[in-house]
Scaffold this motif. Structure first.
Motif, short mmCIF file in Angstrom:
data_model
loop_
_atom_site.label_atom_id
_atom_site.label_comp_id
_atom_site.label_asym_id
_atom_site.label_seq_id
_atom_site.Cartn_x
_atom_site.Cartn_y
_atom_site.Cartn_z
N ASP A 118 43.02 53.86 37.60
CA ASP A 118 41.88 53.85 36.69
C ASP A 118 41.46 52.42 36.37
O ASP A 118 42.27 51.51 36.36
N ASP A 119 40.17 52.25 36.12
CA ASP A 119 39.59 50.93 35.89
C ASP A 119 39.58 50.55 34.42
O ASP A 119 39.38 51.39 33.54
N ILE A 120 39.76 49.25 34.17
CA ILE A 120 39.61 48.65 32.85
C ILE A 120 38.76 47.40 33.05
O ILE A 120 39.05 46.57 33.91
N PHE A 121 37.70 47.27 32.26
CA PHE A 121 36.81 46.12 32.35
C PHE A 121 36.82 45.39 31.02
O PHE A 121 36.59 46.00 29.97
N VAL A 122 37.08 44.09 31.06
CA VAL A 122 37.07 43.26 29.85
C VAL A 122 36.03 42.17 30.03
O VAL A 122 36.10 41.38 30.99
N THR A 123 35.07 42.13 29.11
CA THR A 123 34.06 41.09 29.13
C THR A 123 34.58 39.94 28.26
O THR A 123 35.10 40.17 27.17
N VAL A 124 34.45 38.72 28.77
CA VAL A 124 34.90 37.55 28.01
C VAL A 124 33.69 36.76 27.52
O VAL A 124 32.56 37.00 27.95
N SER A 125 33.94 35.82 26.63
CA SER A 125 32.87 35.09 25.95
C SER A 125 31.96 34.31 26.90
O SER A 125 30.82 34.01 26.54
#
Length: 145
Positions: A118-125
């Motif tokens: 399963d995918d996890i997406f984290v957007t950073v600053s």
């Protein structure tokens, strides 16, 4: 071996993210041309499609009792600001509520449904989106002591 482990508890859950690979190819001349280091990035948003999760990430630290703090609401995910930043070598610690012990669901309510791949997406600053894949999970009881 890189691991992404999801820890669940009754009231709070912790998500450890470790990038799959890193490259380090800086030659001596390139180092000499660096004028200013890039500002460190912080996580700002998380999306986990198979856990029905899309929410903001806020910074959390340590409580007065010396425990990992958790967001004060049931909508956001916390990032342990004294730990590893997403994209750096090491495990990034994210936490959030599963529920309030009653009928209010938290952002990690459906984390238990995740499966390897399963995918996890984290957007950073900086605006960059980091992509992680679940490789396994563990469930641990909460320690209220």
């Amino acid at each position: 071996m890189n691991k992404r482990i999801i820890f669940l508890s009754v009231l709070a859950a912790f998500l450890y993210l470790t990038p799959t690979h890193f490259t380090s190819e800086i030659s001596a001349p390139a180092v000499m041309n660096i004028v200013q280091a890039a500002a460190p990035v912080t996580p700002t948003y998380i999306t986990i499609p198979n856990a029905k999760l899309t929410t903001n990430i806020i910074e959390v630290g340590i409580t007065g009792e010396g425990k990992l703090d958790v967001p004060g609401n049931y909508t956001e995910v916390g990032w342990y600001k004294y730990g590893t930043r997403p994209g750096e070598i090491g495990s990034t610690v994210l936490d959030g509520h599963v529920d309030n012990g009653g009928n209010i669901p938290g952002p990690f309510k459906h984390l238990k449904n995740l499966k390897p791949g399963d995918d996890i997406f984290v957007t950073v600053s900086s605006g960059k989106i980091l992509h992680y894949k679940v490789t396994g999970s563990e469930v641990h009881p909460i320690d209220m002591g």
